[in-house]
Design a protein around this motif. Structure first.
Motif, short mmCIF file in Angstrom:
data_model
loop_
_atom_site.label_atom_id
_atom_site.label_comp_id
_atom_site.label_asym_id
_atom_site.label_seq_id
_atom_site.Cartn_x
_atom_site.Cartn_y
_atom_site.Cartn_z
N VAL A 43 -4.18 4.75 -8.11
CA VAL A 43 -4.55 5.70 -7.06
C VAL A 43 -5.41 6.73 -7.80
CG1 VAL A 43 -3.77 7.50 -5.47
CG2 VAL A 43 -2.51 5.35 -5.62
N PRO A 44 -6.73 6.57 -7.72
CA PRO A 44 -7.62 7.50 -8.44
C PRO A 44 -7.46 8.94 -7.94
CG PRO A 44 -8.82 5.57 -7.66
CD PRO A 44 -7.47 5.55 -7.00
N GLY A 45 -7.54 9.87 -8.86
CA GLY A 45 -7.43 11.28 -8.51
C GLY A 45 -6.00 11.67 -8.23
N MET A 46 -5.86 12.73 -7.47
CA MET A 46 -4.55 13.27 -7.15
C MET A 46 -4.53 13.59 -5.66
SD MET A 46 -4.18 15.56 -10.59
CE MET A 46 -2.50 16.06 -10.33
N VAL A 47 -4.13 12.59 -4.86
CA VAL A 47 -4.26 12.65 -3.40
C VAL A 47 -3.04 13.31 -2.76
CG1 VAL A 47 -4.64 11.29 -1.33
CG2 VAL A 47 -5.57 10.50 -3.50
N ARG A 67 -5.25 10.18 3.87
CA ARG A 67 -5.40 8.73 3.76
C ARG A 67 -5.89 8.42 2.34
NH1 ARG A 67 -9.54 4.64 5.25
NH2 ARG A 67 -8.38 2.82 5.95
N TYR A 68 -5.26 7.43 1.71
CA TYR A 68 -5.69 7.02 0.38
C TYR A 68 -5.47 5.53 0.19
CZ TYR A 68 -0.75 7.06 -1.10
OH TYR A 68 0.59 6.82 -1.22
N GLN A 69 -6.16 5.02 -0.80
CA GLN A 69 -6.07 3.59 -1.10
C GLN A 69 -5.52 3.38 -2.50
OE1 GLN A 69 -10.18 2.57 -0.24
NE2 GLN A 69 -9.52 1.64 1.69
N VAL A 70 -4.66 2.38 -2.61
CA VAL A 70 -4.21 1.89 -3.91
C VAL A 70 -5.18 0.77 -4.26
CG1 VAL A 70 -2.35 0.77 -5.18
CG2 VAL A 70 -1.82 2.46 -3.39
N MET A 71 -5.77 0.88 -5.44
CA MET A 71 -6.77 -0.09 -5.86
C MET A 71 -6.19 -1.07 -6.88
SD MET A 71 -9.06 1.15 -3.94
CE MET A 71 -10.44 0.12 -4.36
N LEU A 72 -6.55 -2.34 -6.72
CA LEU A 72 -6.21 -3.37 -7.70
C LEU A 72 -7.36 -3.42 -8.69
CD1 LEU A 72 -4.27 -5.74 -8.51
CD2 LEU A 72 -5.86 -7.23 -7.26
N ILE A 73 -7.07 -3.11 -9.95
CA ILE A 73 -8.09 -3.16 -11.01
C ILE A 73 -8.13 -4.60 -11.53
CG2 ILE A 73 -8.85 -2.28 -13.23
CD1 ILE A 73 -6.99 0.18 -12.66
N GLY A 129 -1.10 6.78 4.27
CA GLY A 129 -1.38 8.14 4.75
C GLY A 129 -2.37 8.17 5.89
N GLY A 130 -2.64 9.38 6.36
CA GLY A 130 -3.62 9.57 7.42
C GLY A 130 -3.32 8.78 8.67
N GLY A 131 -2.03 8.59 8.96
CA GLY A 131 -1.65 7.83 10.14
C GLY A 131 -1.56 6.34 9.90
N GLN A 132 -1.88 5.88 8.69
CA GLN A 132 -1.78 4.46 8.38
C GLN A 132 -0.32 4.09 8.08
OE1 GLN A 132 -4.38 2.21 8.43
NE2 GLN A 132 -5.49 3.92 9.29
#
Length: 149
Positions: free
Chosen positions: A107-111, A125-131, A144-147
């Motif tokens: 989770v890039p940054g600090m959401v 709203r944020y995304q978990v990324m698969l590296i 988040g963000g209603g998701q």
């Protein structure tokens, strides 16, 4: 009824319990409160957690293969993967159960609203990324963000 279908729920439970039993090796700075809160959430989710405080997490993240654009405030190793930042426990459990060919999750940054970064009345709203192993990344989960979480 197929005999295998009778055992499928038990296999799923066993995989989830095995993933939760994994030990998270967390590297963070000693003064980061949100990292400490994330660690507590991971313990509450059933993970064993070892924490090592360092003055700078950058060398650990770089050595683990986390691209600069995927960086956050703490770096974790678990099950041969790296977990960067405020990744929800369920996403780590899914990673350990599915075992994709990848570096890990971020989770890039600090959401605001991510685990350890809760803000009353706010869940961005944020995304978990698969590296991926080639350095690219793709969306693993959205929160988040209603998701749905």
């Amino acid at each position: 009824m197929n005999r295998l279908s009778l055992f499928a729920p038990l296999a799923l439970i066993a995989c989830t319990q095995a993933a939760t039993a994994a030990t998270l090796e967390v590297v963070k700075t000693p003064t980061c409160g949100c990292c400490t809160q994330w660690v507590e959430k991971m313990k509450a989710a059933g993970f064993a957690v070892n924490v090592r405080d360092v003055p700078d997490t950058s060398p650990v993240a770089v050595a683990a293969g986390v691209p600069d654009t995927m960086r956050s405030c703490h770096t974790t190793k678990v099950g041969g993967y790296v977990v960067e930042g405020h990744v929800p426990a369920a996403d780590i459990q899914r990673l350990l159960a599915q075992k994709p060919q990848a570096v890990g999750l971020s989770v890039p940054g600090m959401v605001a609203g991510s685990p350890g970064m809760e803000v009353p009345g706010r869940a961005d709203r944020y995304q978990v990324m698969l590296i991926q192993k080639d350095g690219k990344h793709k969306v693993w989960a959205t929160h988040g963000g209603g998701q749905a979480q």
